[in-house]
Design a protein around this motif. Structure first.
Motif, mmCIF file in Angstrom:
data_model
loop_
_atom_site.group_PDB
_atom_site.id
_atom_site.type_symbol
_atom_site.label_atom_id
_atom_site.label_comp_id
_atom_site.label_asym_id
_atom_site.label_seq_id
_atom_site.Cartn_x
_atom_site.Cartn_y
_atom_site.Cartn_z
ATOM 1 N N CYS A 1 -6.488 -1.708 -3.656
ATOM 2 C CA CYS A 1 -6.924 -0.746 -2.634
ATOM 3 C C CYS A 1 -8.224 -0.090 -3.040
ATOM 4 C CB CYS A 1 -5.860 0.333 -2.420
ATOM 5 S SG CYS A 1 -5.742 1.503 -3.783
ATOM 6 N N CYS B 1 -0.813 5.191 -6.799
ATOM 7 C CA CYS B 1 0.563 4.692 -6.842
ATOM 8 C C CYS B 1 0.700 3.309 -7.476
ATOM 9 C CB CYS B 1 1.161 4.675 -5.434
ATOM 10 S SG CYS B 1 0.581 3.302 -4.421
ATOM 11 N N GLY B 2 -0.330 2.501 -7.432
ATOM 12 C CA GLY B 2 -0.267 1.190 -8.076
ATOM 13 C C GLY B 2 0.502 0.124 -7.317
ATOM 14 N N LYS C 1 -6.206 -2.355 -9.056
ATOM 15 C CA LYS C 1 -5.622 -1.813 -7.833
ATOM 16 C C LYS C 1 -6.453 -2.327 -6.663
ATOM 17 C CE LYS C 1 -3.463 2.169 -9.951
ATOM 18 N NZ LYS C 1 -3.402 3.632 -10.130
ATOM 19 N N CYS D 1 -0.386 -1.609 -5.036
ATOM 20 C CA CYS D 1 -1.300 -2.660 -4.584
ATOM 21 C C CYS D 1 -1.840 -3.499 -5.735
ATOM 22 C CB CYS D 1 -2.470 -1.987 -3.878
ATOM 23 S SG CYS D 1 -3.335 -0.892 -5.029
ATOM 24 N N SER E 1 -5.555 5.816 -4.788
ATOM 25 C CA SER E 1 -5.519 5.041 -6.033
ATOM 26 C C SER E 1 -4.544 5.595 -7.067
ATOM 27 C CB SER E 1 -6.906 4.998 -6.688
ATOM 28 O OG SER E 1 -7.662 4.004 -6.098
ATOM 29 N N VAL F 1 0.871 -1.182 0.000
ATOM 30 C CA VAL F 1 0.000 0.000 0.000
ATOM 31 C C VAL F 1 0.901 1.224 0.000
ATOM 32 C CG1 VAL F 1 -1.782 1.280 1.245
ATOM 33 C CG2 VAL F 1 -1.787 -1.218 1.303
ATOM 34 N N GLY F 2 0.756 2.063 -1.013
ATOM 35 C CA GLY F 2 1.630 3.235 -1.093
ATOM 36 C C GLY F 2 0.882 4.547 -1.070
#
Ligand code: FES
Ligand code: FES
Lengths: 772, 155
Positions: free
Chosen positions: B60, B45-46, B58, B48, B43, B38-39
């Motif tokens: 998340c 950063c990708g 994604k 996930c 939605s 998780v970055g």
């Protein structure tokens, strides 16, 4: 050597191509980052943060929190006061200009009495689940009495500005100076030409892709803590925990494995972590916390945030005679450990850049504002000073109607000028900018630019070219020495311990290459262990930061391997039936020409303890380089494309070209991010952050920089046996000025502050009516 | 509470989770597959990215409940019988990772779009990577790895 040949040398070991040793676990999902640590019985922390920039806390009511099932505790500033967790470490020297005493404000781990920026932690909720802690935070009522806030550093210095801390009058913790003022003022007075420019080296944030996280465990029998949190080196983390919590370093055991990017942001022990210590001890259960990205934007240490005025004096031959730097460094609401000290020290160290400037004077004002705190970020002052110098030089060339490459050439220090003692007291080891930049200018076809500009113009585009010639200090650390422990086991496997910790730099591979080379064995036989929790407390050494790990720990890997060979010779002598002086070593074997016998590392280690400790102390060494960028701007949209990017760098001896190139790519693009999009912005009225997500904070994406033509021009450092100068930050230091110089050149303006967004560029084109 | 039954990397699972649980948290906290990261919270950063019914998504941005009955592949399921997926192989050979935090998401995203577009142009690659952030590599070697993987997979 061309690009292709470089690549064919990547990680070649005995002729075979190998991947980085760390890669296998990372590409298969088996890495272990801080949020991947869990402990049986763990509880979860969540922080209630200030939603305003500056306010008095009138009351905190958490009566309603009990409605949430699973909540086990709430902590506030009163608990921070009772624990005495009030002061993070600060590396700021105790006195500044004219003996002025530095005033380092307290930063309690949870706010006491007052909040000073949006994101300041006010309360910590501990619950059985993360979601319960989150829900409970929503039910805490805080009554604030708003105070006027100031987010602009120049405003904060004005009389009558809102005061952040009672014990820091004027919001100025310290003023500092370097060099001597009078000779510079004389040079300016006598100059044939003076160029003065103010540049905003904007506030950005490191944004490592791994958000901060921590798992803190308390051990009652020893009254000590086990900590898992992103770190650039476990010993520095232990030391900072110890200082913040007023405990001995022996009370902290730091266990970590993979770190998802650092860039200086992991060089701080944060208030959340020490707050969690209170709960871990009181509740006798492990406490876990994982930051959201918005919390990262608000509360991670930011970078840069320096407003710099450079005044350059030139004589009638366009020789530089003096440079004055007036520097306002915005540190946010509190002082981080590395923030002000690093910026002042690094800027002082290379205040002359790559030029012969006989008179230098720097004046630094450290300022507090109602914003997030600031620390080291990829270069920590090095990119900032290089940016100011390389912008003022370009502005001078524009005013004098000279070719910027020519103006630089007239002023470069020659190879024979080194070691060079600068007017700010630093001794700069070795560089050859005349030779290095000549190579860069030729490769970039600098003199053929007009034709390319004309070709762009025919397509309706504005083309610009910009160069930077930069140098920066690396190597000197904050610990007295770097130690490496090395040992061999009966299988012939070599284990190497270091306290430097990779956050992506690839120590497990590059350090192994150094050791393997020294021992003449396959790299696969060398295992690098970083920050082993049992061993690290007994080792001395620096964290990984400031581009220094290969200079320090990497060089000591070589020294340690050679000490291991010496130790082995003594041990082997008995077996070989000769004197140690009659034993030779090569390719994993001790041999004696006398007795015609041999014994391998493995055989010897099977019989006897074969181990050694290497150590080394390093002063500054100076990687340098010249980068040349060409940009093409679409005047209809203001969008800038990078038409070409060339770098020629001198980072001394290179151990792994692959890793060095990768570091260079990343650093250049981090610079590019700041130039074209990244910017932490606070609303001047409310003090709210306007850029708290990746939707508002514009990170560079794939394709913005398509390739770098990367070349080397090496002068070896004499500070260590391998001639390494270090790198990692230098790409960023060079790309900021090269790219801004190119855009400014394309637009035909004197200066434009970052970020050079399409709208800013487009507006500039409209205002200046540049022809294309 | 919701009961979620799904297949992850070929193995059938059943979890009781709070209704608001995100798929990424189910994968990380309940299935204990921590290779998916998780970055961010928006939605962007990708990190996930996983495959859900063969498509790169994604995780998340999906509720765990929405994945009921789904067939999920995470980074841990990419290598088969000790053999790396060509995208994994290309990432290490091209030095397309440094800290490695973005890497699982990158690999899942890239292997997803190469399925749809096995011979992407440079611009299509940039577009395909738009939803994945990397702070370390400057993307140059990632783009190289995508090309190398595309080539290897077309063989
Ligand atoms: S965590 Fe899913 S896109 Fe960032
Ligand atoms: S490798 Fe570190 S974020 Fe991509």
């Amino acid at each position: 050597m061309d690009q292709h040949e470089h690549h064919s040398r990547l990680f070649k070991v005995g002729g075979a191509q190998v991947s980085r040793f760390e890669d296998m676990r990372l590409i298969t999902g088996n890495g272990k980052y801080s949020s991947d640590w869990n402990a049986p019985g763990q509880l979860h922390a969540c922080f209630l943060r200030s939603d305003r920039a500056h306010a008095r806390i009138v009351s905190i009511n958490f009566d309603k929190v009990g409605q949430i099932k699973g909540v086990v505790g709430v902590y506030t500033g009163a608990d921070a006061q009772a624990a005495g967790y009030l002061r993070p470490p600060s590396f700021l020297p105790p006195t500044g200009k004219g003996g002025m005493k530095a005033r380092v404000p307290e930063r309690p781990c949870l706010a006491i009495g007052k909040v000073r920026f949006v994101g300041d932690p006010v309360a910590m909720v501990i619950a059985e689940t993360h979601l319960a802690a989150l829900d409970a935070c929503d039910l805490i009522d805080v009554v604030y009495e708003d105070l006027p806030a100031v987010v602009d550093p120049e405003e904060a210095l004005k009389p009558g500005a809102p005061q952040l801390h009672d014990d820091v009058p004027g919001n100025c913790p310290v003023e500092a100076e370097s060099g001597v003022e009078a000779p510079v003022m004389e040079a300016i007075a006598k100059a044939a030409h003076v160029t003065k420019i103010t540049v905003d080296c904007t506030r950005v944030t490191a944004s490592p892709m791994e958000p901060r996280a921590a798992l803190i465990e308390y051990t009652a029998d020893t009254d000590s803590y086990v900590v898992h949190t992103p770190s650039q080196g476990v010993n520095m983390t232990r030391k900072q925990f110890a200082t913040y919590a007023n405990l001995g370093e022996d009370k902290f055991r730091v266990e970590i494995q993979d770190v998802g990017g650092g860039f200086g942001q992991r060089s701080t022990v944060y208030p959340e972590y020490v707050s969690m210590m209170m709960a871990a001890k009181a509740l006798q259960r492990p406490i876990k916390w994982v930051s959201t990205r918005t919390e990262s934007f608000l509360t991670d240490t930011h970078g840069r945030a320096n407003l710099i005025t450079a005044t350059l004096a030139l004589d009638k031959n366009a020789q530089f005679t003096g440079l004055r730097i007036d520097w306002i460094t915005d540190q946010g609401a509190y002082l981080s450990p590395t923030g002000p000290a690093g910026h002042i020290r690094n800027a002082t160290s290379c205040m002359n850049g790559v030029y012969n400037i006989p008179a230098l004077y720097g004046h630094f004002k450290v300022v507090l504002t109602n914003t997030g705190w600031v620390a080291a970020y990829r270069g920590a002052g090095r990119p900032d000073i290089a940016y100011a110098i390389e912008r003022v030089v370009d502005a001078a060339a524009l005013e004098l109607n000279m070719d910027p490459a020519d103006l630089r050439r007239r002023n470069y220090l020659a190879l024979s000028d080194y070691p060079y003692k600068s007017a700010t007291g630093s001794t700069i080891e070795i560089a050859d900018l005349p030779g290095l930049s000549a190579k860069a200018l030729a490769l970039a076809d600098w003199s053929g630019f007009e034709a390319r500009k004309a070709a762009s113009a025919r397509k309706g585009k504005l083309r610009g070219i910009g160069m930077s010639a930069v140098i920066e200090p690396t190597g000197a650390g904050s610990y007295p020495r770097d130690e490496i422990d090395i040992s061999v086991d009966g299988e012939g496997q070599v284990t190497v311990h270091t306290v430097a910790h990779s956050q992506g730099q690839g120590h497990e591979t590059s350090f192994a290459m150094v050791v393997a080379e020294a021992l003449g064995i396959a790299t696969e036989r060398v295992k690098i262990r970083q920050g082993d929790a049992d061993r690290a407390p007994h080792m001395v050494g620096n964290h990984t930061g400031g581009s220094r790990s290969m200079v320090g720990a990497g060089t000591v890997c070589h020294i340690a391997a050679n000490k291991l060979i010496d130790a082995g010779k003594s041990l082997a002598a008995e077996d070989l039936g000769v004197e140690p002086s009659q034993v030779s070593y090569g390719k994993g074997e001790f041999t004696s020409a006398h007795s015609k016998k041999k014994i391998t590392l493995a055989q010897l280690a099977a019989k006897k303890t074969l181990a050694a400790k290497g150590e080394g102390t390093f002063i500054s060494t100076f990687p340098n380089g010249c980068h040349i960028a060409e940009v093409e701007i679409d005047p209809e949209t203001g969008i800038t494309e990078i038409a070409s990017y060339l770098s020629v760098d001198d980072c001394g001896h290179v151990v792994s070209h692959t890793i060095v190139e990768g570091q260079m790519h990343g650093a250049v693009v981090q610079g590019l991010g700041q130039v074209f999009g990244e910017h932490i912005v606070y609303d001047k009225e409310s003090g709210q952050m306007l850029t708290g997500t990746f939707m508002d904070y514009i990170m560079p994406r794939a394709g913005k920089l398509k390739s770098i033509q990367m070349e080397e021009y090496t002068t070896l450092s004499k500070l260590g046996p391998l001639g390494i100068k270090g790198m990692g930050g230098s790409g960023c230091t060079a790309s900021l000025p090269a790219l801004v110089n190119a855009v400014v050149n394309a637009l035909g303006v004197r200066h434009l502050d970052m970020p050079l967004t399409p709208s800013k560029v487009w507006k500039t084109i409209q205002q200046t009516n540049v022809k294309h | 509470m919701a009961k979620v039954e799904l297949k992850i990397n070929g193995k059938q699972h059943s979890f009781d989770v709070e209704d608001r649980t995100l798929l990424v948290n189910l994968i990380r906290d309940h299935a204990q597959l921590t290779g998916t990261h998780v970055g961010c919270d928006t939605s962007q950063c990708g990190a996930c990215t996983i495959h859900m019914n063969g498509m790169a998504v994604k995780s998340c941005t999906v509720l765990a409940g929405q994945a009921n009955g789904a067939d999920i592949t995470t980074i841990e399921g990419m290598a088969k019988d000790g053999k790396l997926h060509p995208v994994q192989q290309a990432f290490t050979e091209c030095h397309a990772l440094q800290c490695g935090f973005c890497t699982p998401g990158m690999i899942m995203a890239v292997s997803g779009f190469l399925k749809d577009n096995p011979k992407p142009t440079d611009d299509e690659i940039y577009h395909g990577l738009e939803g994945n952030l990397c702070r370390c590599t400057g993307y140059i070697n990632i783009v190289k790895a995508v090309k190398q993987a595309a080539k290897a997979m077309s063989k």
